[in-house]
Design an enzyme around this catalytic site. Structure first.
Site, PDB file in Angstrom:
ATOM      1  N   HIS A   1      35.645   5.229   8.675  1.00 58.59           N
ATOM      2  CA  HIS A   1      35.919   3.860   8.237  1.00 58.59           C
ATOM      3  C   HIS A   1      36.083   2.964   9.462  1.00 58.59           C
ATOM      4  O   HIS A   1      36.737   3.368  10.430  1.00 58.59           O
ATOM      5  CB  HIS A   1      37.211   3.821   7.409  1.00 58.59           C
TER       6      HIS A   1
ATOM      7  N   VAL B   1      -2.996   0.173  -2.865  1.00 61.07           N
ATOM      8  CA  VAL B   1      -3.012   0.840  -4.171  1.00 61.07           C
ATOM      9  C   VAL B   1      -3.187   2.362  -4.041  1.00 61.07           C
ATOM     10  O   VAL B   1      -3.866   2.990  -4.836  1.00 61.07           O
ATOM     11  CB  VAL B   1      -4.128   0.253  -5.060  1.00 61.07           C
TER      12      VAL B   1
ATOM     13  N   GLY C   1      -2.268   9.900  14.960  1.00 60.59           N
ATOM     14  CA  GLY C   1      -2.779   9.644  13.618  1.00 60.59           C
ATOM     15  C   GLY C   1      -2.481   8.253  13.096  1.00 60.59           C
ATOM     16  O   GLY C   1      -2.057   7.351  13.822  1.00 60.59           O
TER      17      GLY C   1
ATOM     18  N   GLY D   1      -0.241  -3.938  -5.454  1.00 58.92           N
ATOM     19  CA  GLY D   1       0.408  -2.639  -5.302  1.00 58.92           C
ATOM     20  C   GLY D   1       1.823  -2.805  -4.793  1.00 58.92           C
ATOM     21  O   GLY D   1       2.053  -3.498  -3.787  1.00 58.92           O
TER      22      GLY D   1
ATOM     23  N   LYS E   1       7.118  -0.761  11.459  1.00 61.61           N
ATOM     24  CA  LYS E   1       8.561  -0.911  11.679  1.00 61.61           C
ATOM     25  C   LYS E   1       8.837  -1.900  12.794  1.00 61.61           C
ATOM     26  O   LYS E   1       9.844  -2.622  12.763  1.00 61.61           O
ATOM     27  CB  LYS E   1       9.202   0.452  11.987  1.00 61.61           C
TER      28      LYS E   1
ATOM     29  N   ASP F   1      -0.917  14.694   4.381  1.00 59.52           N
ATOM     30  CA  ASP F   1      -1.455  13.817   3.346  1.00 59.52           C
ATOM     31  C   ASP F   1      -2.699  14.409   2.692  1.00 59.52           C
ATOM     32  O   ASP F   1      -3.024  14.075   1.548  1.00 59.52           O
ATOM     33  CB  ASP F   1      -1.804  12.449   3.927  1.00 59.52           C
TER      34      ASP F   1
ATOM     35  N   GLU G   1       1.564  -5.481  -9.776  1.00 58.99           N
ATOM     36  CA  GLU G   1       1.723  -4.038  -9.971  1.00 58.99           C
ATOM     37  C   GLU G   1       1.181  -3.657 -11.340  1.00 58.99           C
ATOM     38  O   GLU G   1       1.503  -4.292 -12.339  1.00 58.99           O
ATOM     39  CB  GLU G   1       3.194  -3.643  -9.850  1.00 58.99           C
TER      40      GLU G   1
ATOM     41  N   GLY H   1       4.094  -0.141  -4.178  1.00 62.69           N
ATOM     42  CA  GLY H   1       4.697   1.042  -3.582  1.00 62.69           C
ATOM     43  C   GLY H   1       5.292   0.678  -2.236  1.00 62.69           C
ATOM     44  O   GLY H   1       5.407  -0.507  -1.881  1.00 62.69           O
TER      45      GLY H   1
END
EC number: 1.8.1.4
Length: 465
Positions: A444, A270, A41, A181, A52, A311, A204, A183
């Site tokens: 840590h 957008v 997809g 946009g 990425k 979606d 925006e 986002g």
């Protein structure tokens, strides 16, 4: 007929569709999947994964230009944009092949073409206008995804105004870039191009960037982006768009002032609209609202035997949401005991620099819902590992119900927070309170210690700031 009759058919091979097909096959169903373009997809081929890879290249470029901070030196640092893009496409291609292998391994029959409902429990599959097959199944899962929303006057033309597709395969780096946009998609592209050297402006429409994020985190991120050289305008009203031979001039109003900006390229980011067209939904009981199919939370639509996930069903528009919905939908079909997905437990990640990640309610949303809240914060400047990494810009914020100790939300901005948010996501899934989180031992030195300190701070017990 044996090759066209199935227990379950999935339409769409994205992260929702292919996961639904695999899970159905695992549960013993004879399963088919119809995909008209590329397995994996949009996410795998033109979204989550290749972006990425691009952002990783931008991160490396940033580090190379700050080698002196770590005691190193290098001359003539440069990058090959064609090679950067090629690697991104190679990564996408490798994973698409992996999806094909997984479907074959699970004995899912894959049809190449476009599927359309043609009757009760029946689908017609065609390719380039020619019939491929007519398939039948008592259960049909629609997972056709969504596409980029087009703004009037800012329609992508593939040359001067880009959609996400063109933005991922640039032939040259635009010197001046406008992103419309703010986002996750818009900000990730803004971050990528700014890191490679483009002059980036972001517009925006609402009064702040990253409108889905906690307001404090968004403000922190904006300050960082502007320090990197981005120009950001919020509360924008876009006016006239004039295309030149190799540049675009856009008029807009922001903060009561009128502006005119000329850039080499525009990226329109957008929002998205669901792919509900040409699926044969006319005459069915499937309800569509604002281009998305309405479901009951387990994928069931108003039409018996027709389901929808991902979606196609509305926000949040995230691959991991689609995959989880796929599993719930198929398991419900199989009669397993499942419950609708709580979308407040779905983490959101934005892979800009600095990264942003969140889960649950923002502080504003929690107060709107009537909660009395306790809020904790811990800046990365107080974290030893972040300082050692040279990445001390960041903030972790936690929001608790003051009465019950429930973790209502967690919000982070900083290095690798997209890898850490799952800790808070697990905490919400297990309905963990502040008591368990306070008594959890964090290793840590790690950046994850900021999570522990932000919990402690909500109760006045922070140790290192």
């Amino acid at each position: 007929m044996a090759d066209t009759v199935f227990d379950l058919i999935v339409v769409g091979g994205g992260p929702g569709g292919y996961v639904a097909a695999i899970r159905a096959a695992q549960l013993g169903m004879k399963t088919a999947l119809v995909e008209r373009a590329h397995l994996g997809g949009i996410c795998l081929n033109w979204g989550c994964i290749p972006t990425k890879a691009l952002l990783r290249a931008a991160e490396i470029n940033h580090l190379l230009h700050h080698l002196s901070d770590f005691g190193f030196a290098a001359d003539n640092i440069r990058y090959d944009l064609d090679a950067v893009v090629k690697r991104s496409r190679t990564v996408a291609g490798q994973l698409s092949s992996g999806v094909k292998h997984l479907l074959k391994k699970n004995k899912v029959t894959v049809f190449d073409g476009h599927a359309r409902l043609s009757g009760r429990h029946r689908l017609d599959v065609s390719k380039d206008g020619q019939p491929v097959a007519t398939l039948e199944a008592p259960h049909i899962v629609l997972a056709t995804g969504a596409r980029a929303r087009q703004l009037p006057g800012l329609e992508a033309d593939g040359t001067l105004i880009w959609s996400y597709r063109e933005a991922m395969v640039p032939k040259a780096l635009p010197k001046r870039l406008l992103v419309v946009g703010s986002g996750a998609i818009g900000i990730e592209f803004a971050s990528f191009y700014r890191s490679l050297g483009s002059e980036v402006t972001v517009l925006e429409a609402v009064e702040r960037i990253l409108p889905a994020e906690d307001e404090e985190i968004a403000a922190f991120a904006r300050k960082s982006f502007e320090a990197q050289g981005m120009t950001i305008h919020t509360g924008v009203k876009i006016g006239k768009v004039e295309k030149g031979r190799d540049e675009v001039t856009i008029s807009f109003e922001a903060a009561g002032k009128k502006h005119s900006l000329t850039v080499d390229r525009i990226i329109a980011a957008v929002g998205i609209v669901g792919n509900v067209e040409n699926l044969g939904l006319e005459g069915t009981a499937v309800t569509i609202e604002k281009t998305h199919i309405v479901t009951d939370g387990l994928g069931r639509t108003g039409e018996d035997g027709v389901y929808a996930i991902g979606d196609l069903t509305g926000p949040p528009w995230l691959a991991h949401k689609a995959s989880h919905e796929a599993v719930l939908c198929v398991e419900a079909i199989a009669g397993l005991d499942v419950h609708p997905l709580d979308i407040t437990n779905i983490p959101g990640c934005t892979y800009c620099r600095p990264q942003i990640a969140s889960v649950g309610l923002t502080e504003a949303k929690a107060r709107e819902r009537g909660y009395e809240v306790r809020v904790g914060r811990f800046p990365f400047i107080g974290n030893g590992k972040a300082i050692a990494m040279g990445e001390a810009e960041g903030l972790t914020k936690t929001i608790f119900d003051a009465k019950t100790g429930e973790l209502l939300g967690a919000h982070m901005v900083g290095p690798e927070v997209t890898e850490m948010i799952q800790g808070f996501t697990i905490a919400r899934t297990l309905e963990t309170t502040e008591a368990e989180l306070m008594h959890t031992v964090f290793p840590h030195p790690t950046v994850s210690e900021t999570m522990h300190e932000a919990v402690l701070d909500a109760y006045g017990r922070a140790l290192h700031f």
